[in-house]
Write a protein that holds these residues in place. Structure first.
Motif, mmCIF file in Angstrom:
data_model
loop_
_atom_site.group_PDB
_atom_site.id
_atom_site.type_symbol
_atom_site.label_atom_id
_atom_site.label_comp_id
_atom_site.label_asym_id
_atom_site.label_seq_id
_atom_site.Cartn_x
_atom_site.Cartn_y
_atom_site.Cartn_z
ATOM 1 N N ASP A 1 0.851 -1.188 0.000
ATOM 2 C CA ASP A 1 0.000 0.000 0.000
ATOM 3 C C ASP A 1 0.889 1.241 0.000
ATOM 4 O O ASP A 1 1.066 1.895 1.025
ATOM 5 C CB ASP A 1 -0.895 -0.013 1.249
ATOM 6 C CG ASP A 1 -1.991 1.043 1.184
ATOM 7 O OD1 ASP A 1 -2.148 1.668 0.115
ATOM 8 O OD2 ASP A 1 -2.658 1.240 2.209
ATOM 9 N N PRO A 2 1.513 1.586 -1.139
ATOM 10 C CA PRO A 2 2.483 2.679 -1.167
ATOM 11 C C PRO A 2 1.828 4.033 -0.907
ATOM 12 O O PRO A 2 0.645 4.244 -1.161
ATOM 13 C CB PRO A 2 3.037 2.611 -2.597
ATOM 14 C CG PRO A 2 1.940 1.990 -3.396
ATOM 15 C CD PRO A 2 1.284 0.994 -2.477
ATOM 16 N N VAL A 3 2.634 4.950 -0.368
ATOM 17 C CA VAL A 3 2.161 6.289 -0.044
ATOM 18 C C VAL A 3 2.550 7.259 -1.146
ATOM 19 O O VAL A 3 3.719 7.363 -1.501
ATOM 20 C CB VAL A 3 2.762 6.759 1.294
ATOM 21 C CG1 VAL A 3 2.411 8.220 1.557
ATOM 22 C CG2 VAL A 3 2.279 5.883 2.432
ATOM 23 N N VAL A 4 1.578 7.930 -1.704
ATOM 24 C CA VAL A 4 1.860 9.013 -2.635
ATOM 25 C C VAL A 4 2.387 10.183 -1.809
ATOM 26 O O VAL A 4 1.714 10.627 -0.876
ATOM 27 C CB VAL A 4 0.591 9.435 -3.406
ATOM 28 C CG1 VAL A 4 0.893 10.645 -4.295
ATOM 29 C CG2 VAL A 4 0.056 8.276 -4.228
ATOM 30 N N PRO A 5 3.599 10.676 -2.090
ATOM 31 C CA PRO A 5 4.160 11.759 -1.267
ATOM 32 C C PRO A 5 3.205 12.941 -1.131
ATOM 33 O O PRO A 5 2.635 13.418 -2.111
ATOM 34 C CB PRO A 5 5.423 12.151 -2.030
ATOM 35 C CG PRO A 5 5.827 10.903 -2.746
ATOM 36 C CD PRO A 5 4.528 10.254 -3.146
#
Length: 525
Positions: A371-375
């Motif tokens: 579940d990557p985080v969009v900066p």
């Protein structure tokens, strides 16, 4: 005279016009205004801690090398350096007593049976004081936060903006900033006047020509006017143990050289004590300056935090406000970075908390590996609550015990009133509502920080319009009980604020500095 004797003489003059105790933003404001308006006055600034940055007093965030930055923080932790109470990421939620890097906690005396206390009341000891570590938020007070008996408050706040280098555009290139403010405004702005509607947070931050962020510390407040003033001297690792008073007036300071242990007396026509809201009253007490209000009306800002993820962040990235390759930039472990934006929900008397809404480059709570985080898409919300001021909320000082610096040990007495609990409960409800307006909450429950976590302690040397026993100093910050002694810092603020207090305390310091400049100039004429 030997070389060592010459060095000591240079560090400690026999006499100056003005002695300033403490090198944080308000002490620096005194030096700056005096250098600008009365450059002929001699000024010595004494700081108990070491110089940890170049230039002296700079914010440690401006130190690009992480090892050097960490070393500067450790050097600022005074007697707490290396203690297990220094924070690590996420530790504050464990229920343990933790201090942020660069600060240290009281070893004891922070709470008593039947009281709430301030379990994480923290301080720093270094050139620049807490301004070497702060978040640089500089909102203006509104409504009952304002000091009503200062007719020139707005002009002073404008001058404080100048000294601190306040801007509102440093994060205009961050992704999603406009989206966050738009969504917050839809939930908040109705019925508010423009000054209290959602807006960019005023920050003591600017960008260099190469685009990198520069955070203001005391170095910015001191400015070229102080640095180029041959009559101004900053002396580090010098612990002022007593303000000297003769015939009821300021006469100088007694200072111990931390490096050698030697004690020196420095005569002064005026003394400014700008140690912080806990150590300024401590020094006055140790000096025998003990008005009834000293240490009383201590107040902190109870802090509630929450986190949300911006809805539709993946879709919004191409349309975001100047994202300029946000995905490729390196994360900064949850700190404010190029991906960050800081928005402000101002305090009102009807809604007695102040909102600091920060976009983060990493999640403050664990997410799934896939579940990557969009900066910039993680939003940390914080609401700071105004305290129900009580005379019995206070810091006292022991006659039979000393702290690590050999000064009277602190004893904090502090309680939340029924009204305080009601405001905190309202803040918990409101922060969930704001989090849902911005995006999808990462945790359904807000977290109430341990008392003292705000670092915004106030009231202990409070200002008043008249000497009625409820204030320590007058409108110019001069101590009623000791003419020529001035107090500075957040402790001077007499109102219950929810907004970050530094801008207000610097504004008040400017007024005091002008008073000294005028008085000493007329005495010399």
């Amino acid at each position: 005279m030997s070389g060592t004797d010459l060095e000591r003489a240079a560090r400690y003059p026999d006499a100056v016009d003005v002695a300033i105790v403490g090198s944080g933003p308000t002490g620096a404001a005194y030096a700056r205004i005096l250098s600008e308006e009365a450059p002929g006055l001699t000024i010595a600034m004494f700081e108990a801690g070491p110089t940890v940055s170049d230039p002296p007093g700079a914010h440690v965030k401006n130190i690009e090398d992480p090892d050097r930055r960490a070393a500067a923080q450790r050097a600022s932790e005074g007697p707490g350096a290396g203690a297990d109470t220094v924070d690590s990421p996420g530790a504050v939620k464990s229920g343990e007593r933790r201090a942020r890097p660069g600060t240290f906690l009281l070893a004891d005396g922070y709470a008593f049976p039947g009281e709430d206390g301030l379990p994480v009341a923290a301080m720093s000891t270094n050139v620049g004081g807490m301004a070497a570590h702060w978040t640089a938020a500089c909102p203006r007070p509104s409504g009952s936060e304002r000091i009503a008996f200062l007719p020139d408050l707005d002009d002073l706040l404008g001058e404080a903006d100048r000294l601190l280098g306040v801007t509102t555009d440093a994060f205009d290139g961050s992704p999603f900033g406009a989206v966050v403010r738009e969504r917050l405004a839809a939930a908040v702005d109705e019925g508010r006047v423009p000054a209290t509607q959602v807006q960019r947070m005023p920050l003591a931050v600017h960008r260099r020509e190469d685009g990198r962020l520069v955070w203001s510390g005391s170095d910015v407040v001191l400015g070229d006017a102080s640095r180029e003033n041959a009559n101004f001297h900053l002396v580090d690792e010098s612990l002022v143990r007593r303000v000297l008073v003769e015939d009821g007036r300021a006469a100088g300071v007694e200072v111990r050289d931390v490096r050698t242990g030697e004690t020196h007396r420095v005569r002064a026509r005026a003394v400014v004590v700008a140690a912080d809201a806990l150590r300024t009253p401590q020094l006055l007490w140790a000096s025998g300056i003990r008005p009834d209000a000293l240490g009383r009306y201590l107040n902190d800002q109870a802090q509630v935090v929450f986190a949300s993820r911006i809805r539709d962040a993946e879709r919004l990235v191409p349309e975001s406000n100047g994202a300029h390759g946000a995905r490729e930039q390196v994360a900064a472990e949850g700190a404010l970075s190029e991906q960050s934006g800081v928005s402000w929900v101002p305090f009102t008397d009807d809604v007695p908390f102040h909102g600091q809404i920060m976009q983060l480059d990493a999640s403050p709570v664990p997410l799934a590996v896939d579940d990557p985080v969009v900066p910039g898409s993680i939003v940390g919300l914080g609401l700071f609550c105004a305290k129900d001021l009580q005379r019995d909320d206070r810091v006292e000082f022991a006659d039979d015990a000393t702290d690590a610096y050999g000064l009277p040990a602190m004893r904090i007495h502090y309680r939340l009133t029924e009204r305080d609990h009601e405001v905190i409960d309202r803040a918990r409800e409101e922060i969930v509502r704001l989090g849902a307006a911005v995006g999808d909450p990462l945790d359904p429950r807000p977290f109430t920080m341990p008392l003292g976590a705000s670092l915004h302690y106030q009231g202990t040397t409070r200002m008043g319009p008249v000497d009625d026993g409820e204030s320590v100093c007058g409108p110019d910050s001069e101590v009623w009980a000791a003419p020529g002694v001035f107090v500075a810092g957040n402790g001077v603020i007499p109102t219950a604020t929810a907004c970050n207090p530094t801008l207000t305390s610097v504004a008040v310091a400017i007024r005091g500095a002008r008073k000294i400049a005028s008085d000493l100039a007329s005495e010399s004429a």
